[in-house]
Scaffold this motif. Structure first.
Motif, PDB file in Angstrom:
ATOM      1  N   HIS A 206      38.882  20.425  11.088  1.00  0.00           N
ATOM      2  CA  HIS A 206      38.172  21.499  11.781  1.00  0.00           C
ATOM      3  C   HIS A 206      38.855  21.895  13.086  1.00  0.00           C
ATOM      4  O   HIS A 206      38.221  22.434  13.975  1.00  0.00           O
ATOM      5  CB  HIS A 206      36.732  21.092  12.022  1.00  0.00           C
ATOM      6  N   GLN A 207      40.107  21.568  13.159  1.00  0.00           N
ATOM      7  CA  GLN A 207      40.817  21.876  14.388  1.00  0.00           C
ATOM      8  C   GLN A 207      40.700  23.351  14.749  1.00  0.00           C
ATOM      9  O   GLN A 207      40.453  23.713  15.886  1.00  0.00           O
ATOM     10  CB  GLN A 207      42.298  21.511  14.242  1.00  0.00           C
ATOM     11  N   LYS A 208      40.875  24.168  13.750  1.00  0.00           N
ATOM     12  CA  LYS A 208      40.856  25.591  14.032  1.00  0.00           C
ATOM     13  C   LYS A 208      39.449  26.089  14.293  1.00  0.00           C
ATOM     14  O   LYS A 208      39.192  26.803  15.245  1.00  0.00           O
ATOM     15  CB  LYS A 208      41.486  26.357  12.870  1.00  0.00           C
ATOM     16  N   LEU A 209      38.563  25.685  13.398  1.00  0.00           N
ATOM     17  CA  LEU A 209      37.188  26.164  13.504  1.00  0.00           C
ATOM     18  C   LEU A 209      36.535  25.761  14.814  1.00  0.00           C
ATOM     19  O   LEU A 209      35.884  26.544  15.479  1.00  0.00           O
ATOM     20  CB  LEU A 209      36.369  25.606  12.335  1.00  0.00           C
ATOM     21  N   TYR A 210      36.730  24.507  15.150  1.00  0.00           N
ATOM     22  CA  TYR A 210      35.995  23.985  16.307  1.00  0.00           C
ATOM     23  C   TYR A 210      36.919  23.546  17.432  1.00  0.00           C
ATOM     24  O   TYR A 210      36.492  22.888  18.362  1.00  0.00           O
ATOM     25  CB  TYR A 210      35.115  22.817  15.870  1.00  0.00           C
ATOM     26  N   THR A 237      35.766  16.875  18.704  1.00  0.00           N
ATOM     27  CA  THR A 237      34.766  17.730  19.332  1.00  0.00           C
ATOM     28  C   THR A 237      33.961  18.460  18.264  1.00  0.00           C
ATOM     29  O   THR A 237      32.969  19.101  18.565  1.00  0.00           O
ATOM     30  CB  THR A 237      35.428  18.775  20.242  1.00  0.00           C
ATOM     31  N   CYS A 238      34.419  18.322  17.048  1.00  0.00           N
ATOM     32  CA  CYS A 238      33.777  19.100  15.988  1.00  0.00           C
ATOM     33  C   CYS A 238      32.331  18.661  15.747  1.00  0.00           C
ATOM     34  O   CYS A 238      31.489  19.460  15.407  1.00  0.00           O
ATOM     35  CB  CYS A 238      34.584  19.013  14.702  1.00  0.00           C
ATOM     36  N   PRO A 245      30.535  20.314  11.030  1.00  0.00           N
ATOM     37  CA  PRO A 245      30.357  19.670   9.744  1.00  0.00           C
ATOM     38  C   PRO A 245      30.404  18.160   9.794  1.00  0.00           C
ATOM     39  O   PRO A 245      29.886  17.500   8.938  1.00  0.00           O
ATOM     40  CB  PRO A 245      31.536  20.188   8.930  1.00  0.00           C
ATOM     41  N   SER A 246      31.051  17.645  10.792  1.00  0.00           N
ATOM     42  CA  SER A 246      31.196  16.202  10.820  1.00  0.00           C
ATOM     43  C   SER A 246      29.918  15.523  11.232  1.00  0.00           C
ATOM     44  O   SER A 246      29.187  15.997  12.085  1.00  0.00           O
ATOM     45  CB  SER A 246      32.300  15.814  11.794  1.00  0.00           C
ATOM     46  N   ILE A 247      29.672  14.406  10.607  1.00  0.00           N
ATOM     47  CA  ILE A 247      28.514  13.625  10.985  1.00  0.00           C
ATOM     48  C   ILE A 247      28.891  12.788  12.176  1.00  0.00           C
ATOM     49  O   ILE A 247      29.846  12.035  12.121  1.00  0.00           O
ATOM     50  CB  ILE A 247      28.115  12.660   9.875  1.00  0.00           C
ATOM     51  N   PRO A 248      28.174  12.910  13.236  1.00  0.00           N
ATOM     52  CA  PRO A 248      28.497  12.075  14.375  1.00  0.00           C
ATOM     53  C   PRO A 248      28.197  10.629  14.080  1.00  0.00           C
ATOM     54  O   PRO A 248      27.114  10.314  13.601  1.00  0.00           O
ATOM     55  CB  PRO A 248      27.598  12.603  15.482  1.00  0.00           C
ATOM     56  N   PRO A 249      29.159   9.792  14.371  1.00  0.00           N
ATOM     57  CA  PRO A 249      28.961   8.373  14.183  1.00  0.00           C
ATOM     58  C   PRO A 249      27.925   7.847  15.160  1.00  0.00           C
ATOM     59  O   PRO A 249      27.545   8.560  16.095  1.00  0.00           O
ATOM     60  CB  PRO A 249      30.325   7.775  14.493  1.00  0.00           C
ATOM     61  N   ARG A 289      35.057  15.828   1.804  1.00  0.00           N
ATOM     62  CA  ARG A 289      36.425  16.282   1.756  1.00  0.00           C
ATOM     63  C   ARG A 289      36.478  17.756   1.971  1.00  0.00           C
ATOM     64  O   ARG A 289      35.652  18.490   1.479  1.00  0.00           O
ATOM     65  CB  ARG A 289      37.041  15.948   0.412  1.00  0.00           C
ATOM     66  N   GLY A 290      37.474  18.155   2.678  1.00  0.00           N
ATOM     67  CA  GLY A 290      37.675  19.578   2.811  1.00  0.00           C
ATOM     68  C   GLY A 290      38.355  20.055   1.557  1.00  0.00           C
ATOM     69  O   GLY A 290      39.408  20.629   1.585  1.00  0.00           O
ATOM     70  N   GLY A 291      37.809  19.769   0.490  1.00  0.00           N
ATOM     71  CA  GLY A 291      38.503  20.047  -0.747  1.00  0.00           C
ATOM     72  C   GLY A 291      38.238  21.428  -1.277  1.00  0.00           C
ATOM     73  O   GLY A 291      37.130  21.931  -1.260  1.00  0.00           O
ATOM     74  N   GLY A 292      39.263  22.009  -1.728  1.00  0.00           N
ATOM     75  CA  GLY A 292      39.230  23.210  -2.528  1.00  0.00           C
ATOM     76  C   GLY A 292      38.169  24.219  -2.207  1.00  0.00           C
ATOM     77  O   GLY A 292      37.407  24.600  -3.064  1.00  0.00           O
ATOM     78  N   GLY A 293      38.147  24.667  -1.012  1.00  0.00           N
ATOM     79  CA  GLY A 293      37.277  25.778  -0.690  1.00  0.00           C
ATOM     80  C   GLY A 293      35.814  25.414  -0.660  1.00  0.00           C
ATOM     81  O   GLY A 293      34.976  26.257  -0.428  1.00  0.00           O
ATOM     82  N   SER A 294      35.503  24.199  -0.906  1.00  0.00           N
ATOM     83  CA  SER A 294      34.105  23.835  -0.911  1.00  0.00           C
ATOM     84  C   SER A 294      33.727  23.129   0.378  1.00  0.00           C
ATOM     85  O   SER A 294      32.611  22.713   0.545  1.00  0.00           O
ATOM     86  CB  SER A 294      33.822  22.914  -2.084  1.00  0.00           C
TER      87      SER A 294
END
Length: 361
Positions: A206-210, A237-238, A245-249, A289-294
């Motif tokens: 998510h470097q770009k997004l966030y 920072t995401c 999208p990331s779940i904070p630990p 996973r940032g897999g395949g557009g999903s």
DNA sequence: ATAATTTGACCACT
DNA sequence: AGTGGTCAAATTAT
């Protein structure tokens, strides 16, 4: 699926490997670690005291280790790193203690000992110890060059957050770095002088997004290909973003390697839902996973044992590989021994599978 | 079509 | 000049 299977098969037999004194030593060390944690700010100005405190904790763990294993420095390295990092990154050591007091801790120790086939020498402790709070602070000054139109390349010294070693997964593909709850995108790979294995470079998906600056480097150790050295840089920072999208630990603002170690540990030792271990289990492992557009469809956070959990697939350089879970489990438990022979078999059979997978391409 | 990985080249640093 | 980190086009996967 294999989740429950493995959990039931894993006996908690290692408890007797630790006597009460050993447990007491570990708990004392945890206690000291907690004290250190609470006084960390004060101690930051008193390096001598800090050093003493760290030594004290280290010694206790060392003694505990010796009691359990005779001597096997490699076995305790992850544990050691965990504690060390816990202090430096102000991870709640109560978590550590909680985990240690669980039976999974013993399983963890046992598994690590077992998994060390080549006997790796962990020389990273000094480095990890050498990290100062300053490093952590400086790590946040990563201003990703989004400005110039030229090809802005990052300087090398971005402030290293942590450097740890983690064992390769015992189950599944031992060639990939373990999941750590974050999604990473590989952006480079390089042969490193003096290393048999290339180093892989990852940045946060998510470097770009966030604008998330987190990065990590993964490299297998020369003397122990089943161990990865993972170096984290920058801070996620995401997961701070409301839509991230990331779940904070658990210790949200302090992403770190400890989690990786713990996560990996638990992932490789058991996939059950242990009462205490769930603390970490719940924080990740689901291979978001940032897999395949999903990937964007995962944005809601699919944690908490949803549909795709317990999957036995992961990425390997872009490919999804089905782990021969059943085969592996059979090999592991039917071979009737936990010797390195059986482990060898497991790894070899796994590698063969992946090799044939590769040939297809 | 979109996203992730691979990989050679570029560049900073020593 | 050598090494390591990053970029970005090409390739591969979804």
């Amino acid at each position: 699926m294999f989740k429950s299977k493995t959990s039931q098969k894993e006996p908690k037999q290692q408890l007797e490997a630790m006597d009460e004194t050993t447990i007491s030593l570990i708990l004392q060390a945890c206690e000291l670690a907690r004290d250190l944690e609470s006084n960390l700010h004060n101690l930051a100005n008193q390096p001598n005291l800090l050093s003493n405190s760290l030594d004290e904790i280290t010694k206790k763990f060392d003694r505990a280790r010796e009691r359990v294993f005779g001597q096997d420095p490699s076995t305790s390295s992850s544990l050691h790193n965990m504690l060390t990092l816990a202090h430096q990154q102000q991870i709640g050591t109560s978590h550590v203690q909680e985990w240690l007091s669980s039976s999974y801790a013993t399983q963890f120790l046992a598994d690590h000992k077992e998994a060390k086939i080549g006997g790796c020498i962990d020389d990273d402790d000094a480095e990890v110890k050498g990290l100062q709070a300053m490093d952590i602070v400086s790590a946040s000054d990563t201003n990703i060059a989004a400005s110039s139109s030229q090809r802005p390349r990052r300087r090398k010294d971005q402030g290293l957050i942590s450097k740890i070693t983690v064992p390769a997964p015992r189950i599944g593909n031992t060639e990939i770095p373990p999941e750590d709850g974050f999604t990473w995108r590989k952006y480079g790979q390089k042969e490193i002088m003096g290393s048999r294995f290339p180093r892989s470079y990852y940045r946060c998906t998510h470097q770009k997004l966030y604008d998330c600056p987190a990065k990590k480097q993964v490299q297998r150790l020369n003397n122990d290909p089943l161990t990865f050295e993972v170096m984290y840089r920058g801070e996620h920072t995401c997961h701070m973003s409301a839509t991230a999208p990331s779940i904070p630990p658990p210790s949200a603002e302090h992403h770190n390697a400890t989690q990786e170690t713990m996560a990996q540990t638990l992932a490789t030792t058991t996939t059950a839902d242990p009462p205490t271990a769930s603390l970490w289990l719940s924080m990740d492992f689901n291979p978001i996973r940032g897999g395949g557009g999903s990937s964007s469809s995962m944005l809601g956070g699919n944690r908490g044992g949803g549909d795709g959990v317990g999957t036995s697939t992961t990425t390997r350089y872009g490919k999804e590989v089905d782990f021969p879970v059943v085969d592996l489990a059979d090999a592991m438990f039917n071979s009737g021994s936990s010797s390195s022979n059986s482990m060898d078999f497991i790894f070899h059979s796994a590698e063969n599978k992946w090799e044939s997978e590769d040939k297809k391409n």
